[in-house]
Design a protein around this motif. Structure first.
Motif, PDB file in Angstrom:
ATOM      1  N   ALA A 508      17.977  60.648  31.706  1.00  0.00           N
ATOM      2  CA  ALA A 508      19.145  61.378  32.198  1.00  0.00           C
ATOM      3  C   ALA A 508      20.412  60.558  32.007  1.00  0.00           C
ATOM      4  O   ALA A 508      21.454  61.075  31.588  1.00  0.00           O
ATOM      5  CB  ALA A 508      18.952  61.734  33.674  1.00  0.00           C
ATOM      6  N   LYS A 790      26.461  66.201  37.839  1.00  0.00           N
ATOM      7  CA  LYS A 790      25.341  66.914  37.226  1.00  0.00           C
ATOM      8  C   LYS A 790      24.192  65.947  36.941  1.00  0.00           C
ATOM      9  O   LYS A 790      23.019  66.271  37.163  1.00  0.00           O
ATOM     10  CB  LYS A 790      25.807  67.570  35.920  1.00  0.00           C
ATOM     11  N   ILE A 794      20.383  66.113  38.393  1.00  0.00           N
ATOM     12  CA  ILE A 794      19.204  66.160  37.528  1.00  0.00           C
ATOM     13  C   ILE A 794      18.256  65.005  37.825  1.00  0.00           C
ATOM     14  O   ILE A 794      17.027  65.178  37.819  1.00  0.00           O
ATOM     15  CB  ILE A 794      19.642  66.175  36.041  1.00  0.00           C
ATOM     16  N   GLN A 797      16.404  65.962  40.876  1.00  0.00           N
ATOM     17  CA  GLN A 797      15.416  66.991  40.520  1.00  0.00           C
ATOM     18  C   GLN A 797      14.188  66.359  39.875  1.00  0.00           C
ATOM     19  O   GLN A 797      13.046  66.678  40.226  1.00  0.00           O
ATOM     20  CB  GLN A 797      16.035  68.002  39.546  1.00  0.00           C
ATOM     21  N   ASN A 798      14.443  65.463  38.933  1.00  0.00           N
ATOM     22  CA  ASN A 798      13.346  64.808  38.208  1.00  0.00           C
ATOM     23  C   ASN A 798      12.449  63.998  39.144  1.00  0.00           C
ATOM     24  O   ASN A 798      11.218  64.060  39.051  1.00  0.00           O
ATOM     25  CB  ASN A 798      13.910  63.879  37.123  1.00  0.00           C
ATOM     26  N   ASN A 837      14.477  68.389  30.916  1.00  0.00           N
ATOM     27  CA  ASN A 837      15.493  68.629  31.952  1.00  0.00           C
ATOM     28  C   ASN A 837      16.656  67.650  31.797  1.00  0.00           C
ATOM     29  O   ASN A 837      17.823  68.019  31.953  1.00  0.00           O
ATOM     30  CB  ASN A 837      14.863  68.491  33.338  1.00  0.00           C
ATOM     31  N   SER A 838      16.335  66.400  31.450  1.00  0.00           N
ATOM     32  CA  SER A 838      17.368  65.358  31.314  1.00  0.00           C
ATOM     33  C   SER A 838      18.263  65.580  30.104  1.00  0.00           C
ATOM     34  O   SER A 838      19.479  65.380  30.180  1.00  0.00           O
ATOM     35  CB  SER A 838      16.711  63.979  31.210  1.00  0.00           C
ATOM     36  N   ARG A 840      19.283  68.137  28.852  1.00  0.00           N
ATOM     37  CA  ARG A 840      20.288  69.193  29.043  1.00  0.00           C
ATOM     38  C   ARG A 840      21.675  68.590  29.198  1.00  0.00           C
ATOM     39  O   ARG A 840      22.681  69.245  28.902  1.00  0.00           O
ATOM     40  CB  ARG A 840      19.958  70.032  30.290  1.00  0.00           C
TER      41      ARG A 840
END
Length: 846
Positions: A508, A790, A794, A797-798, A837-838, A840
């Motif tokens: 990320a 952001k 993330i 979230q991860n 996800n990262s 993004r």
């Protein structure tokens, strides 16, 4: 600066850069006259490298052994010097702590730590003394990496790493080699920095042994790694064999054939991880290759051939997909490397020919045709054009450039042929510095990443030991069969892989830093990315940040004498000042072609004005505060001054001890981008925007209303800005300070986050600040704040996703709901989801 010697105790005393120690400091530079020391020489150390310049000093202590930190002078033929970047310092006290801590080490001659630039220069009389420096700094609670690598230090690119445990395995293995002095492998950037005395081929071979592919990083950061397809072909083939084996077992053709197909599939897909596992165990590492290999072998031992083959195959597929995904984040830097062309059109006399940029020297003339990229930094000497500077500054609108204007490598000449005088070599260009700074930033661990790594380092061995206990203890105590508990233990081994958790933060951070660099913002590490996401108040220096920083004279009022006399005195006074207001007055007077008087005894009065002697009388140019301090009455012009200031203009009063001569009004204009940028910051979650200025209340109030800042502090001296930052911090705010990176250095250092603007034009800004806006406006600041928030979201979230998946897998093991292949899928699948996800963040836009 020359070094000094003293005669007391026959010891030598340096003033600044020295390898000698002393107890007495002389008043002037002199060398020891006793015991054969030469009085005529300045230096006191024998053939000693100067710490800053690298030049050698001539010895004056030429007959006796002179102690230097316990080392005889004649035993030192040279001093080994190295520069490090130090991470984790919060204030200058940290720098002092490091200096004291390292200064006590044996053979260390001198330690200099600069808090502002986060750099440390260290010199040692013995090169071996520099080897443990990074470890010693870690003990003090900080982190450091060498910036000027030794002759034996090389950088390699590594392919095939799936998470940071792979990097650790490579480090541990190479550390067992006698020829390796130091090694550091960074998973995020895929880079290995290693100091070794063996050949490059030996290192490539050793890395290959443990299942990874290395290549020496060449000049210009170009890499020699080629993507092999062989491994993926083996994975596909092993998948086909597993499918045939499954069909064979379902149709009950032959259990032996099925088992053979599964075994072949295990060997094909599992050879590389098994090889890596062997060397990991040998170097006392416990990485994912060890755990997966153990699970596959264990499954085969209890006859679960399909499970074993599926484990290895899913692991191989997951690794391949992870590697491909991570490469996308690393491409963000490789794309930067491709911005500047490899060749330039060099003009010599009337001839123009192509030449590699490495062979172009400073002072050479290059020609850039319309539509071409500019290959090197330089200055336009012929022609004019619009230059697309988006690759450097992120600005979408081309900038008009004419004779004498600077241009940067990697930017695009929109139209018009240009002749450019080269000002920087290829390795010193702005784009090269951006690449180096971004790579350094991506290699630094953020606090969250460091915590997760530490957690994983504890979690994995605990779960591994627990798995071994589950395999052995329940069957011995009569709770079920050996096969049942052995299978559960294998599942637990797989769940012990913390891959998704470990990979949750670095990918990320690398993605976010890459995105920022592409948009003309340099974030110098994950630490600052995380800090930016927590900022609640941003303080701005007014002049040159919120405003253009190019004030203009708007009114001239004469009180005594003529306007020409007033302007001539003003020019005389302001000629020696570098203040923007002084420059505006100089430009105004020069346009009118008025000559200055002859002046002397020029003096700058910080925050108030200037003084000089003109025609044997003291004259002054400054603000109201200056004249109040001088007890010169302003009663006659008080109303006029207040009127000017209420209109947001700055007042420069010209006068002498005897009389007021006149008043010059100057005003600065607000930047076009300021209002939109500050409004966007409010929408991005910043609670307070604050203006810091040395101007009076009237000027500050007008600019504040135009810029739409929440509050402002006025009539500040440089040290007062630090107090303003501390006041905001005491109110509970996490504060960022935005300035030019030079004049506002104390305030930038005091704030949680220092942000410099206009980095493309100044190397100092790129060195001193935590975040650098390459463009000379605030356009990209809201994007930076949103990006950091952001990224933090993330990362959270991860981490939570990884923990929940692991927890769910652990819970499902004991009721028997989890199969071995599901356990593998939970690990590799979760890691892949975390990576996707990262990345993004690479595409994140305002």
């Amino acid at each position: 600066m020359a070094e000094q010697c003293c005669s007391k105790n026959n010891e030598v005393q340096p003033t600044e850069n020295s390898c000698c120690s002393s107890t007495v400091k002389p008043e002037k530079s002199s060398c020891c006259s006793t015991n054969g020391y030469n009085e005529d020489e300045v230096s006191c150390c024998s053939s000693t490298q100067d710490i800053d310049s690298g030049t050698k000093n001539t010895s004056c202590c030429n007959s006796k052994e002179q102690p230097q930190n316990g080392i005889p002078t004649n035993s030192i033929s040279s001093v080994e010097k190295r520069t490090y970047r130090v991470n984790g310092m919060d204030c200058s006290a940290c720098a002092a702590t490091i200096e004291k801590g390292l200064g006590k080490l044996k053979d260390i001659v001198e330690v200099k730590v600069n808090f502002s630039t986060a750099k440390m220069q260290i010199a040692a009389s013995n090169p071996d003394a520099l080897m443990p420096i990074e470890a010693e700094i870690q003990k003090l609670g900080y982190a450091a990496e060498p910036l000027n690598q030794s002759k034996t230090m090389k950088t390699y690119t590594i392919e095939g790493m799936d998470c940071s445990s792979c990097a650790k395995s490579i480090e541990n293995h190479l550390n067992t080699l006698p020829s390796v002095q130091t090694v550091s492998v960074n998973f995020s950037t895929g880079k290995m920095k290693i100091e070794h005395s063996s050949s490059i081929d030996d290192i490539l071979s050793e890395v290959s042994k443990i299942g990874y592919k290395a290549a020496i990083q060449l000049k210009q950061n170009k890499q020699t790694i080629q993507k092999p397809k062989k491994e993926m072909n083996l994975v596909i083939l092993s998948g086909v064999l597993i499918a045939f084996g499954y069909v064979s077992s379902v149709n009950e053709i032959s259990p032996i054939i099925s088992s053979m197909l599964y075994a072949i599939a295990i060997v094909m897909s599992g050879f590389k991880p098994a090889k890596s596992a062997f060397y990991a165990i040998k170097s006392r590492s416990l990485d994912m290759n060890v755990l997966m290999s153990a699970a596959a072998v264990g499954a085969a031992l209890i006859g679960e051939w399909l499970e074993g083959a599926t484990v290895v195959w899913l692991f191989a597929v997951g690794n391949y997909l992870q590697t491909k995904s991570i490469e996308r984040t690393r491409d963000s830097i490789r794309n930067l490397m491709d911005l500047a062309p490899a060749e330039a059109w060099l003009k010599m006399g009337n001839e123009i020919f192509k030449k590699p940029v490495e062979e172009v020297s400073v002072g050479d003339t290059i020609v850039v045709k319309p539509g071409e990229k500019i290959p090197l930094d330089g200055e336009i000497i012929l022609g004019e054009s619009s230059i697309n500077q988006a690759p450097i500054t992120g600005e979408s609108i081309p900038v008009d450039k004419a004779l004498g204007d600077p241009v940067y490598a990697g930017t695009i000449n929109e139209h018009g042929s240009l002749e450019i005088k080269v000002t920087k070599l290829v390795e010193d260009t702005t784009i090269s510095k951006i690449i180096n700074l971004v790579e350094e930033a991506q290699e630094q661990k953020a606090p969250t990443e460091a915590f997760v790594d530490k957690f994983a380092g504890i979690y994995t061995p605990i779960v591994f030991i627990l798995a071994l206990g589950i395999m052995v203890l329940p069957p011995l105590l009569g709770f079920g069969s050996f096969e049942e508990w052995f299978y559960k233990g294998l599942e637990l081994l797989v769940v012990a892989c913390p891959c998704a958790l470990v990979i949750s933060t670095p990918v990320a951070i690398v993605s976010a830093i890459g995105n920022a660099a592409k948009n003309g913002v340099l974030i110098k590490g994950g630490t600052f990315l995380e800090k930016a996401g927590a900022i609640t108040a941003i303080a701005f220096d007014k002049t040159g940040t919120l405003t253009e920083g190019k004030p203009k004279v708007t009114e001239v009022k004469t009180i005594h004498g003529s306007e020409e006399e007033l302007l001539s005195i003003a020019l005389t006074l302001e000629e020696y000042s570098t203040h923007p207001i002084a420059k505006s007055i100089i430009d105004y007077v020069n346009e009118k072609e008025i000559r200055p008087y002859s002046g002397s005894s020029f003096k700058n009065i910080v925050g108030k004005g200037v003084q000089a002697t003109i025609q044997d009388e003291f004259h002054y140019a400054g603000n109201v505060k200056l004249y109040e301090d001088l007890n010169i009455s302003l009663e006659n012009v008080k109303d006029y001054i207040q009127e000017i200031q209420s209109n947001g203009k700055s007042v420069v009063i010209i006068g002498s001890q005897a009389k007021l001569i006149g008043i010059i009004a100057v005003s600065d204009t607000i930047r076009e981008t300021t209002v939109s940028a500050l409004n966007a910051l409010e929408l991005s979650g910043v609670k307070q925007t604050v203006m810091l200025t040395g101007d009076n209340v009237g000027t500050a109030k007008l600019i504040a209303s135009q810029a739409n800042v929440n509050r402002y502090f006025t009539e500040l001296l440089p040290e007062d800005k630090v107090s303003a930052i501390k006041k905001l911090q005491n109110e509970g705010h996490k504060v960022a300070m935005v300035g030019d990176g030079i004049n506002d250095a104390p305030a930038l250092a005091t704030a949680e986050l220092g942000i410099a603007m206009g980095g493309a034009g100044t190397d100092t800004a790129m060195e001193t600040a935590d975040i650098v806006l390459m463009a000379d406006n605030l356009d990209k600041l809201p994007h930076t704040m949103k990006l950091s928030r952001k990224a933090l979201m993330i990362i959270k979230q991860n981490i939570w996703f990884s923990i929940i998946i692991k927890a769910a897998a652990l819970v499902l093991i004991f009721p028997g709901y989890l199969t071995l292949w599901m356990a593998v899928l939970s690990d590799t699948g979760a890691a892949l989801i975390v990576i996707l996800n990262s990345i993004r963040l690479l595409k994140f836009k305002e």
